[in-house]
Design an enzyme around this catalytic site. Structure first.
Site, PDB file in Angstrom:
ATOM      1  N   HIS C 454      -2.122   5.493   1.191  1.00 28.82           N
ATOM      2  CA  HIS C 454      -1.699   4.358   2.438  1.00 28.82           C
ATOM      3  C   HIS C 454      -2.920   3.331   2.436  1.00 28.82           C
ATOM      4  CE1 HIS C 454      -0.232   3.126   5.976  1.00 28.82           C
ATOM      5  NE2 HIS C 454       0.747   4.242   6.502  1.00 28.82           N
ATOM      6  N   ASP C 458       1.949   1.330   2.440  1.00 30.22           N
ATOM      7  CA  ASP C 458       3.079   1.724   3.457  1.00 30.22           C
ATOM      8  C   ASP C 458       3.417   2.594   3.900  1.00 30.22           C
ATOM      9  OD1 ASP C 458       1.770  -1.494   4.144  1.00 30.22           O
ATOM     10  OD2 ASP C 458       0.744   0.443   4.249  1.00 30.22           O
TER      11      ASP C 458
END
Lengths: 348, 324, 481
Positions: C454, C458
């Site tokens: 992450h 995303d």
């Protein structure tokens, strides 16, 4: 009604001859008193000029008591004088310039800047430096007397305290121990009637401090502290008594503290008429008169002495001013003694 | 060598010094005829006379202040406070006069004050304290806390020799409980030199006095659990052996500071702060302290047991450190 | 006193420092009666000789210590039986247990690092992925000093001053070391043992380890013990712990250590998040049926579902360079190629390896299937070359072989994502009939996960990627290869 003995004033020269002071000695006494006052007066001025840090205490009015006792001390006797007893330091021979250096916090003062005003002493001259917690020096003086007793030396210890400090337990414990063990000790109470702003009747409930001596098993005597020769006489008696194993004596010297507790105190609480009355008994004036009457003190001599002292004091101040301030890096030096430091005159 | 109790070692040492140096004298309450409340000076007055073993009035100030004066005059006084707790009556003299005299006036005060200290026998609040930290805090004083008979004798000789005021804390609960071989001849043990009571690898315990033995017992338990605990006996609290402590911490990286005195402001705080400051990069766990709780010493046995650090408490603390 | 129970007579403490006493004389014998407070015996101690008054009234039942004996204070000397006392029942001693220091509570750790928490049972699986079953980190109740904010969170990453110093001195990455301290932190012992034993070799070909580039391997550790400066010699290798009752101990082999190190490091490096998508594999199933026979006959290759998914994924990666990318220092690396890592489970089930198919973007279904077969075989036969395990840009793992339908693999560092494929399961599925109405059908459904870093990728991007992969799989044309 006091139960202590009241000392007779000094009446005639004849009596004095028996005490062992010749004319030279008498003039020395006079000089010492003058020098004591002179140092304190000059110091007072220096203080107000900002040349002396901290606070400034004098023993104005106590010169006779201090010099009188000290004159009676033997060369190997030991004393723990207080802040009204500059006369003791002077009489024992501490150099004036070093006293002023001490006031100024200089390296050459006996306390080397570590302590100030009269918290000083030259151990070689048999003096023990005072602390602020009065009368803490009394047990210490008693300890000195104890050492003399254990070693069977014919030396005497003198401990000073003020009438105000008599209220603390130290005084009681010291006198009690000295009395119990009949130690070679003389207790000198400078009763100048004011403990800061506390008058005597708020400090103790008996007429005199000397009254307590009996409860400790020894004699108390009240003497006019402005009468240097009377003080001397009583001191000599007490010291010799102690030296010969007769135990302690408590001598109470009555004076008036002629200035405030310290320079920062204007003593407003002292009734004006008290000052006026006692000003008439200025110890130096009294003695000067007596010397004129009984020792043929001449004006020229007086002037010589005065001029000499003035020169001495000027020189002392100059020298003290030249003395260096202590190096900040030495702040923690001397906290602990090393074995080599045990080489002071009394550590034998 | 002879087997002596902790008390006997002190008595022997004191007698030896008094025979050796005429300047040494003893003063305190009940020290002469009675031989001392704990009998440390039993027989002394018979040998040295009433002017070297002085029965003083009930006057801690006069005793300690008197010793100051005598020391200034070249004697080597050894005062006895009947219980360490009573030294508070003489606190003023120690702190005001004795501690500061050399600094201010250049005149050393070579005196010793012996202080039977410590608890563990329902002595109550006034017969059980360990007041070393308040005096360690005063510049000019030295504080000695022997844990073994051998150390007690050697440290006492050093104390009497030392030109400074020395407070000698003899733990009274060790008086008769500890026996060991003690050399008969005179010897001195320097101040500021710790002794490794027990060598270990995993955790250091820094302690003194009776707690040395408590720590040792706890270490014994931990050894069975495969945790190797080092016990460092400081022997003197002022000066204290910073180097030895830091070296031990460097080695184990986990440290417990232990004392019988109360926790807040106890001398362990100074040691812990020093370790954190100077051995930060050697630490593998927070510096732990175990001490008595902040209360007067209680009288009733269960309360006193909850007050004085017990072996289980110390062992528990050690386990926590080991697991960290 | 107690009615009917024995009264103990004990050696009293005569003075604060007294610890023992001697019986001088018993003033009563066994069998004689005695009153409370009456003198019972004489004792002698260091401090004083004295009489001991009886603590109660009754008969002297038993004398336990005799004249001349010396015992500790508190020792029982005798028993007194009150009149009409029953058999000796000692009064239970009031238990005086001082509370020992409170043991630190071992509270189970709330979920920590994302991926790790969801330990779905790791099949011993191929992927470097099955997250270490979340060892509940023990929150230190003594607040961890210095760095630790919330100690429970930092238990795993708190580095004590001494460990930091030793790590710096030896150029060791603390993250590569397994910690045995509270919260899983690396203790001084751990790091010293680590330095002493040298770092684990690469999980690559067990014989020849040491690809110096050290991709999935402990980075930067000085591999030569000789290069170490004066390591603190005092702490020897962590004392080998003895097995507890019922326990057996075995050492970790190099591969295990390598895996362990890599897993730890990966979780500590990337911000692991997993998204999942269910794929209706009907079309793939159908095509595979068709192709199976011919592939086997013509090429000797089995077109596995893995090949299909791999093909779809590689294709999709073209549109999602970041998922095929890498965070390198402060920069994002993207490529125009895909080196596809395939997690392979080793024969004995005790290890896994991730050989890489280079330039997978240039392979069609057949090519990919072939490559997979080849490297898997070589992996199992321990015939991989160092080059075969380096340079991967994206990895696929297939833990579904045992029926598991979901997982959260661990990313193979320094990649940005790993795709997990799972069991193909027949499920009731909602489909549209010819008229566009919802009807139930039975479809072969495969759950596919993308575990992504992450920091770089995303959720939305991951979602779109999975969506696209699904689309490709669900609309696979017969003519696609």
């Amino acid at each position: 009604m006091t139960i202590a003995r009241e000392a007779d004033p000094v009446a005639a020269e004849a009596e004095l001859r028996n005490s062992g002071l010749d004319r030279e000695d008498l003039l020395t006494v006079y000089r010492n008193m003058l020098l004591t006052r002179g140092i304190e007066e000059r110091g007072h001025i220096l203080y107000k000029q900002g040349k002396i840090p901290g606070s400034f205490y004098t023993g104005r009015g106590n010169e006779g008591a201090a010099v009188g006792i000290a004159t009676a001390m033997g060369p190997d006797d030991v004393g723990a004088p207080l802040h009204r007893d500059m006369g003791v330091h002077i009489t024992r021979g501490v150099e004036p310039w070093r006293i002023i250096a001490n006031y100024m916090g200089k390296e050459d003062g006996p306390a080397r800047g570590k302590d100030g005003n009269v918290h000083m002493a030259d151990a070689r001259l048999g003096l023990i430096a005072m602390v602020s917690h009065l009368p803490a020096m009394l047990p210490v003086a008693v300890g000195a007397a104890l050492a003399f007793r254990i070693r069977e030396e014919s030396r005497v210890a003198i401990g000073w305290f003020g009438e105000g400090s008599a209220a603390r337990g130290d005084a009681h414990e010291a006198m009690n121990l000295a009395g119990v063990r009949r130690l070679p000790m003389v207790f000198v109470c400078d009763n100048n009637q004011w403990a800061y702003s506390t008058p005597t009747h708020l400090g103790f409930a008996t007429p005199n401090i000397a009254d307590r001596a009996r409860s400790y098993g020894f004699e108390g005597v009240v003497v006019d502290g402005t009468d240097v020769l009377a003080v001397y006489r009583e001191a000599k008696r007490a010291i010799e008594k102690a030296r010969s194993g007769g135990g302690p004596t408590l001598i109470e010297c009555m004076t008036l503290r002629m200035e405030g507790h310290a320079v920062h105190d204007d003593a407003f609480y002292v009734p004006k008429d008290m000052f006026e009355e006692w000003a008439k008994h200025d110890p130096i004036e009294r003695f000067r008169t007596w010397l004129k009457d009984y020792a043929d003190l001449r004006e020229q001599e007086e002037e010589e002495i005065a001029a000499d002292l003035k020169k001495l004091l000027n020189e002392a101040i100059r020298r003290a001013e030249e003395s260096p301030l202590p190096d900040p890096a030495t702040v923690t030096e001397g906290v602990y003694a090393a074995p080599e430091d045990l080489d002071t005159p009394h550590h034998k | 060598m002879a087997e002596r109790t902790y008390l006997q070692a002190i008595s022997d040492g004191l007698r030896q010094e008094m025979r050796r140096d005429k300047r040494v004298f003893v003063i305190g309450e009940d020290v002469g005829v009675y031989g001392g409340a704990f009998k440390v000076t039993l027989g002394f007055q018979e040998e040295f006379g009433a002017w070297r073993v002085i029965d003083a009035p009930l006057s801690e100030t006069a005793i300690v202040g008197g010793c100051t004066g005598a020391a200034l005059m070249g004697m080597r006084p050894v005062a006895e406070m009947q219980f360490a707790d009573f030294v508070s009556c003489a606190w003023d003299h120690l702190v005001t006069v004795a501690a500061k005299q050399f600094y201010r006036a250049g005149t050393p005060v070579p005196m010793v004050v012996r202080l039977p200290s410590g608890g563990g026998f329902s002595g109550g609040p006034f017969h059980s304290q360990n007041p070393e930290s308040s005096f360690a805090h005063i510049p000019g004083l030295k504080c000695v806390c022997p844990a073994t008979p051998e150390d007690a004798k050697g440290l006492l000789a050093t104390a009497i020799e030392d030109p400074n005021p020395v407070l000698y804390f003899e733990h009274k609960h060790l008086y008769r409980r500890l026996k060991a071989e003690v050399p008969e001849e005179r010897y001195t043990i320097p101040f500021g030199e710790a002794r490794t009571h027990r060598v270990g690898e995993d955790i250091s315990v820094i302690t003194w006095g009776a707690m040395v033995h408590t720590a040792d017992e706890a270490a014994e338990e931990l050894a069975k659990e495969d945790v190797s605990v080092e016990v460092v006996d400081l022997r003197t609290v002022m000066p204290w052996d910073r180097k030895a402590v830091l070296a031990s911490v460097e080695k184990t990286s986990k440290v417990l500071v232990l004392h019988e005195d109360t926790r807040t402001g106890g001398f362990g705080a100074e040691i812990a702060a020093t370790i954190a400051e100077e051995a930060f990069e050697s630490l593998d766990a927070p510096v732990k302290r175990i001490a008595a709780p902040d209360s007067p010493v209680p009288f009733s046995p269960p309360l006193e047991k909850a007050f004085i650090p017990q072996v289980e408490t110390v062992a528990s603390g050690l386990r926590e450190l080991a697991a960290y | 006193m107690a009615t009917g129970t024995i009264i103990d007579v004990v050696m009293p403490q005569m003075g604060v420092s007294v610890s023992e006493g001697t019986i001088v004389k018993w003033l009563k014998s066994e069998g004689e009666t005695i009153e409370a407070d009456e003198a019972l015996l004489e004792i002698s101690t260091d401090k004083v000789d004295t009489e001991v008054p009886s603590p109660g009234t009754g008969v002297v039942a038993k004398i336990l210590v005799h004249e001349g004996e010396t015992v500790d204070v508190g020792t029982k000397l005798a028993e007194i039986a009150p009149e009409g006392a029953g058999p000796a029942v000692a009064e239970p001693e009031p238990a005086v247990e001082p509370e020992p220091a409170v043991e630190p509570e071992l509270a189970p750790e709330p979920a920590t690092a994302a991926a790790a928490a969801e330990a779905d049972a790791p099949s011993s699986a191929e992927s470097p992925g099955p997250a270490a079953p979340a060892a509940p980190a023990v929150p230190a109740e003594t607040p961890a000093p210095a760095a630790a904010g919330d100690s429970s969170e930092n238990g795993k990453s708190f580095v004590s001053p001494v460990v930091a110093r030793i790590a710096a001195e030896h150029g060791v990455d603390v993250g590569t070391i397994q910690g045995t301290g509270q919260g899983g932190r690396v203790t001084k012992k751990d790091i010293l043992a680590f330095i002493e034993s040298g770092p684990a070799p690469a999980p690559a070909a067990p014989p020849e380890a040491a690809p110096t580039e050290a991709e999935p391997v402990a980075p930067a550790a000085p591999t030569e013990p000789s290069a170490q400066p004066t390591a603190p010699p005092v702490i020897a290798n962590a004392q080998p712990q003895a097995a507890g009752t019922g326990e057996t101990l075995e050492p970790m082999n190099a591969m295990r250590r390598g895996i362990a190190e890599h897993m730890r490091r990966s979780l500590d490096t990337a911000a692991h998040v997993t998204s999942a998508i269910e794929v209706d594999m009907s079309k793939v199933v159908a095509i595979r049926e068709k192709l199976k026979a011919s592939y086997q006959k013509d090429y000797g290759v089995n077109p596995t579902y893995l090949a299909f998914v791999g093909r779809a994924a590689v294709d999709t990666l073209h549109d999602y360079p970041w998922i095929n990318g890498e965070l390198r220092d402060d920069q994002i690396v993207t490529r125009n190629y895909v080196n596809l890592g395939i997690a392979v489970e080793l024969a004995d089930g005790k290890g896994l390896i991730v050989p890489v198919i280079k330039n997978a973007e240039g392979l069609n279904l057949l090519g990919l299937a072939r490559s997979i077969t080849d490297i898997a075989a070589r992996a199992r036969d321990k015939k991989l070359l160092p080059d075969d395990v380096q340079g991967g840009t994206f990895t696929i793992t297939n833990p579904g072989g045992y029926g598991t339908f979901h997982g959260t693999p661990v990313i193979s560092q320094p990649q940005a994502g790993i795709l997990g494929t799972y069991a193909l399961v027949k499920r009731p599925w909602v489909v549209q009939d010819a008229l566009g109405n919802d009807v139930l059908a039975i479809r072969p459904i495969m759950n596919i996960t993308l575990t992504y870093d992450h920091r770089l990728v995303d959720g939305a991007l991951a979602g779109r990627f999975l969506h696209d992969v699904r689309e490709k799989l669900q609309s696979w044309g017969e003519d696609r290869y």
